[in-house]
Each structure stands twice: as structure tokens, then as C-alpha cells.
Design a protein around this motif. Sequence first.
Motif, PDB file in Angstrom:
ATOM      1  N   ASP A 115     -51.399  -8.552  50.813  1.00 55.67           N
ATOM      2  CA  ASP A 115     -52.732  -9.144  50.753  1.00 55.67           C
ATOM      3  C   ASP A 115     -53.966  -7.938  50.944  1.00 55.67           C
ATOM      4  O   ASP A 115     -55.159  -8.100  50.376  1.00 55.67           O
ATOM      5  CB  ASP A 115     -52.868 -10.137  51.666  1.00 55.67           C
ATOM      6  N   ILE A 116     -53.745  -7.137  51.794  1.00 51.23           N
ATOM      7  CA  ILE A 116     -54.543  -6.065  52.198  1.00 51.23           C
ATOM      8  C   ILE A 116     -54.817  -5.175  50.852  1.00 51.23           C
ATOM      9  O   ILE A 116     -55.879  -4.840  50.157  1.00 51.23           O
ATOM     10  CB  ILE A 116     -54.349  -5.218  53.423  1.00 51.23           C
ATOM     11  N   ALA A 117     -53.616  -4.681  50.305  1.00 45.81           N
ATOM     12  CA  ALA A 117     -53.597  -4.000  49.060  1.00 45.81           C
ATOM     13  C   ALA A 117     -54.339  -4.801  47.958  1.00 45.81           C
ATOM     14  O   ALA A 117     -54.963  -3.873  47.443  1.00 45.81           O
ATOM     15  CB  ALA A 117     -52.533  -3.620  48.549  1.00 45.81           C
ATOM     16  N   ARG A 118     -54.300  -6.040  47.921  1.00 48.33           N
ATOM     17  CA  ARG A 118     -55.062  -6.839  46.847  1.00 48.33           C
ATOM     18  C   ARG A 118     -56.503  -6.503  46.699  1.00 48.33           C
ATOM     19  O   ARG A 118     -57.305  -6.552  45.863  1.00 48.33           O
ATOM     20  CB  ARG A 118     -54.588  -8.055  46.878  1.00 48.33           C
ATOM     21  N   GLU A 119     -57.133  -6.621  47.901  1.00 47.02           N
ATOM     22  CA  GLU A 119     -58.531  -6.621  48.398  1.00 47.02           C
ATOM     23  C   GLU A 119     -59.093  -5.346  47.784  1.00 47.02           C
ATOM     24  O   GLU A 119     -60.313  -5.105  47.414  1.00 47.02           O
ATOM     25  CB  GLU A 119     -59.097  -6.963  49.666  1.00 47.02           C
ATOM     26  N   TYR A 120     -58.234  -4.083  47.952  1.00 45.09           N
ATOM     27  CA  TYR A 120     -58.818  -2.870  47.585  1.00 45.09           C
ATOM     28  C   TYR A 120     -58.118  -2.278  46.265  1.00 45.09           C
ATOM     29  O   TYR A 120     -58.514  -1.259  45.727  1.00 45.09           O
ATOM     30  CB  TYR A 120     -58.183  -1.807  48.575  1.00 45.09           C
ATOM     31  N   LYS A 121     -57.544  -3.304  45.278  1.00 42.97           N
ATOM     32  CA  LYS A 121     -57.099  -2.831  43.991  1.00 42.97           C
ATOM     33  C   LYS A 121     -56.116  -1.685  44.164  1.00 42.97           C
ATOM     34  O   LYS A 121     -56.215  -0.936  43.315  1.00 42.97           O
ATOM     35  CB  LYS A 121     -58.153  -2.818  43.233  1.00 42.97           C
ATOM     36  N   ALA A 122     -55.374  -1.510  45.345  1.00 47.29           N
ATOM     37  CA  ALA A 122     -54.588  -0.391  45.301  1.00 47.29           C
ATOM     38  C   ALA A 122     -53.436  -0.316  45.062  1.00 47.29           C
ATOM     39  O   ALA A 122     -52.853  -1.569  44.837  1.00 47.29           O
ATOM     40  CB  ALA A 122     -54.573  -0.099  46.917  1.00 47.29           C
ATOM     41  N   VAL A 123     -52.827   0.908  44.708  1.00 45.30           N
ATOM     42  CA  VAL A 123     -51.130   0.925  44.535  1.00 45.30           C
ATOM     43  C   VAL A 123     -50.460   0.999  45.836  1.00 45.30           C
ATOM     44  O   VAL A 123     -51.113   1.537  46.639  1.00 45.30           O
ATOM     45  CB  VAL A 123     -50.984   2.407  43.573  1.00 45.30           C
ATOM     46  N   PHE A 124     -49.447   0.305  45.913  1.00 44.57           N
ATOM     47  CA  PHE A 124     -49.031   0.071  47.287  1.00 44.57           C
ATOM     48  C   PHE A 124     -47.694   0.809  47.402  1.00 44.57           C
ATOM     49  O   PHE A 124     -46.649   0.741  46.517  1.00 44.57           O
ATOM     50  CB  PHE A 124     -48.843  -1.311  47.553  1.00 44.57           C
ATOM     51  N   LEU A 125     -47.445   1.634  48.464  1.00 42.33           N
ATOM     52  CA  LEU A 125     -46.361   2.207  48.643  1.00 42.33           C
ATOM     53  C   LEU A 125     -45.581   2.013  49.948  1.00 42.33           C
ATOM     54  O   LEU A 125     -46.400   2.097  50.872  1.00 42.33           O
ATOM     55  CB  LEU A 125     -46.776   4.021  48.748  1.00 42.33           C
ATOM     56  N   ALA A 126     -44.282   1.956  49.979  1.00 41.55           N
ATOM     57  CA  ALA A 126     -43.720   1.240  51.163  1.00 41.55           C
ATOM     58  C   ALA A 126     -42.109   1.680  50.970  1.00 41.55           C
ATOM     59  O   ALA A 126     -41.659   1.936  49.874  1.00 41.55           O
ATOM     60  CB  ALA A 126     -43.505  -0.154  51.443  1.00 41.55           C
ATOM     61  N   HIS A 127     -41.514   1.805  51.927  1.00 39.04           N
ATOM     62  CA  HIS A 127     -39.954   1.871  51.922  1.00 39.04           C
ATOM     63  C   HIS A 127     -39.283   0.572  52.611  1.00 39.04           C
ATOM     64  O   HIS A 127     -39.331   0.474  53.938  1.00 39.04           O
ATOM     65  CB  HIS A 127     -39.696   2.902  52.884  1.00 39.04           C
ATOM     66  N   GLY A 128     -38.962  -0.434  51.722  1.00 38.37           N
ATOM     67  CA  GLY A 128     -38.208  -1.657  52.418  1.00 38.37           C
ATOM     68  C   GLY A 128     -39.523  -2.693  52.109  1.00 38.37           C
ATOM     69  O   GLY A 128     -40.483  -2.582  52.057  1.00 38.37           O
ATOM     70  N   TRP A 129     -38.771  -4.082  52.499  1.00 41.25           N
ATOM     71  CA  TRP A 129     -39.545  -5.276  52.251  1.00 41.25           C
ATOM     72  C   TRP A 129     -38.786  -6.446  53.098  1.00 41.25           C
ATOM     73  O   TRP A 129     -37.613  -6.266  53.344  1.00 41.25           O
ATOM     74  CB  TRP A 129     -39.778  -5.530  51.202  1.00 41.25           C
ATOM     75  N   SER A 130     -39.479  -7.270  53.738  1.00 41.96           N
ATOM     76  CA  SER A 130     -39.068  -8.651  54.030  1.00 41.96           C
ATOM     77  C   SER A 130     -38.721  -9.333  52.932  1.00 41.96           C
ATOM     78  O   SER A 130     -39.217  -8.962  51.867  1.00 41.96           O
ATOM     79  CB  SER A 130     -39.925  -9.543  54.907  1.00 41.96           C
ATOM     80  N   PRO A 131     -37.803 -10.434  52.738  1.00 42.94           N
ATOM     81  CA  PRO A 131     -37.603 -11.278  51.612  1.00 42.94           C
ATOM     82  C   PRO A 131     -38.976 -11.739  51.205  1.00 42.94           C
ATOM     83  O   PRO A 131     -38.859 -11.759  49.799  1.00 42.94           O
ATOM     84  CB  PRO A 131     -36.432 -12.153  52.231  1.00 42.94           C
ATOM     85  N   GLU A 132     -39.856 -12.346  51.944  1.00 41.74           N
ATOM     86  CA  GLU A 132     -40.922 -12.780  51.177  1.00 41.74           C
ATOM     87  C   GLU A 132     -41.799 -11.835  50.774  1.00 41.74           C
ATOM     88  O   GLU A 132     -42.275 -12.008  49.466  1.00 41.74           O
ATOM     89  CB  GLU A 132     -41.576 -13.638  52.420  1.00 41.74           C
ATOM     90  N   ALA A 133     -41.915 -10.564  51.136  1.00 45.83           N
ATOM     91  CA  ALA A 133     -42.638  -9.449  50.763  1.00 45.83           C
ATOM     92  C   ALA A 133     -42.097  -9.140  49.287  1.00 45.83           C
ATOM     93  O   ALA A 133     -42.603  -8.688  48.525  1.00 45.83           O
ATOM     94  CB  ALA A 133     -42.940  -8.263  51.712  1.00 45.83           C
ATOM     95  N   LYS A 134     -40.654  -9.204  49.494  1.00 46.04           N
ATOM     96  CA  LYS A 134     -39.863  -8.684  48.253  1.00 46.04           C
ATOM     97  C   LYS A 134     -40.275  -9.665  46.637  1.00 46.04           C
ATOM     98  O   LYS A 134     -40.795  -8.937  45.779  1.00 46.04           O
ATOM     99  CB  LYS A 134     -38.609  -8.707  48.364  1.00 46.04           C
TER     100      LYS A 134
END
Length: 354
Positions: A115-134
Motif C-alpha cells: 500500500d505504501i509503494a502504491r502511493e509513491y508509484k514505486a517499483v517494489f523490491l523484497a525477499h519473501g512475502w506473507s500469503p496475503e502479500a503474495k
Amino acid sequence: MKKKSIKVLALTVAMCLAITTVMTGCSKKKEPEEKVMYTNPLTGIQTEEPVETPRPLQVSIDNVGDAIPQSWLSKADIIYEVPVEGSQTRLQAIFYTQFPESFGPIRSTRPYFVDIAREYKAVFLAHGWSPEAKSYLMSNVIPYINAMNSGLPFYRVSDKTAPHNSYINWEDVKGEIESRGWWDEKLEIKPFQFREAKVEDEDEDTKDKDSKDKDAKDEESQEENVVKASSITIRYGNSGCEYTYDEETNLYTRTRYGNKYIDKETGESITTSNILVQRVTSKVTDAKGRLQINMCEGGSATLYTAGEVIEGTWSRADLDSRTVFVDSEGNEFQLTPGTTWIQLCDQGCKVTAQ
């Protein structure tokens, strides 16, 4: 004879005028050309060249155990500290004008990070995710790179223990962004509002004494209505930090339980121009204690900047809009140009200032 004298006199006058004009033209100073300045919408810092990056990059950064100290936080324009399960926190570092050679240690994501990335129109970089985030990410709400399905060469450094040691190089991230066309079109980033830098009067002697006295009284009157704090303490339960204001540098130095909080790559303390406390409500959603946070709910907010404390509220129209922070009179918060740390504080977080 008389006519001839008049002609000579006229010619002489004309020549004198011509010479005077040439001399005046030569001695006239050229007015300096006004430089066009561009303002970074996230930091308020002005440069002679516009920001060329089409959109920011948001990186989910670990903030637990020997993940600290992290690499290259000093190059981020904005950093969020957000609560996660276990009363711990994670960082969301937003890079827009400077991209370091590597990012890390990188950790997994939660839906409210997206949700934070959406407001900045950002490309989002991470390693892993919760089931909901996936599920959320795979619905393509934002462009993302995740170690779980990107195929990019994430690697683990040897001086930290897993899972606090995942890194990736900027060149690999940049190559993926370019190959996916995520930088094909420059996006408009909604700017924060910033204070104007104070300019000292270069010719104080020319100022009228009465005018000086009036300015001094006005400033003194304004000072009386300003709430100040030079020390801010934030506790999330099992994680916490402090900020100390330095009037000479106009910066806040961040510490962690009184210990230095540094950039691993530079060895220097992390500082910021602004601390923005955004109050939210969290609730536990599963047996692992993962949290859910409504990033459009609105709530109270506090800005710490230039040694001052400004109370207000925050609101957000929808998930693709920027969060707006305003004071008690409805005026948008005026930040000091520079880096901002946004502390997402839920009901378990305690903030004190003095």
C-alpha cells in the motif's frame, strides 16, 4: 562660412554621442541569467538538473538482530519504519535520486508495505512475502521484484546470519526494471510541501532600525507560540529508536536504545531533517501474529522538524493517492528540505518528546 561651422559642430556632437554610447554599452554590466532550478518532490532539495528517474524504488529492509547496521540507508530519500509481528519493525526505504551499488539486508513483505509503494508509484523490491502479500502482489497492483519468483541473483553476505543477510546488486535490479519497461514513461510524483530556506540579509546596515526592531518582535512573538522538542523516543515493544536534534546542523541523529545507528557502508550515523509520526490502528490476522493496517483510515499525525513540534492529522483518498498531512488549521505540513523518516505507529507504539 556660418553654415559650414554649423555642419562641423553638428558632426562633432554626433561623434561625441556615438563615442559615449559605445563606452556606455561597453561599461554596462550584463545581468546574470537566472538559473532554472528543479525541486525533488520527496526531499525538497533543489538541483540544476531535473530528477531523471521515472519512478522510485521501494525496498523492504530488515531491522532485527544482526541485520543492523543496514547498507546504504543514507542514500534513501524517505524511510518508513513500520510495525510487524512480534512487536518488531521493518523499514521501507524509498530511493528516487540516489541508487547505491547494493541493497540489504532485504526481507519479506506485508500487504500494507505494498500500500505504501502504491502511493509513491514505486517499483517494489523484497525477499519473501506473507500469503496475503503474495496474492496482492501477483494481482499486479504495482511492478515488483521478489526473490521468490524473479530469478534475479539475490545473494547472502557472510558477516550476517540468515535470514538477515539477503542482498542484491543495483545493476541487476536496474536491468530488470528496464527490460520490463517499468521506466518507459516518467510518472508524476505528488510532492510534499517544504519550508523555504532562511536567507540572511547581506546588508544589515541599510536596514532601518525601526524595521529591524519590528522584525525581531515579530519573530519573538512567533517563537512564543512554537512547541519545541530536541529529543524524541519511540518504542514499538520489542523495537525502538531515539532522535536527537542538533541546532547547528538542523538535523536529527537517530540512535537505537542509546546506541549509534549507522550506515554499514559509510560508518556514519543516520540523520534526518524530518520525523513524521503517522498514527495507525493494527490488528492481528493469523496465528503468526501478522498485522493488518488500513492505510486509508486516517488519524493523528505529528511532525518534528527544525526542533519544532507540529500536531495534525493524516488522510488518504484511496490506495493510489498520496497521504496528506495537515496541521490543526488544515494547512499541509511544511517539511524542512532533506530526508524524512516516517514512523508508522500503531496502538502498541509509545512516542515521547521533550
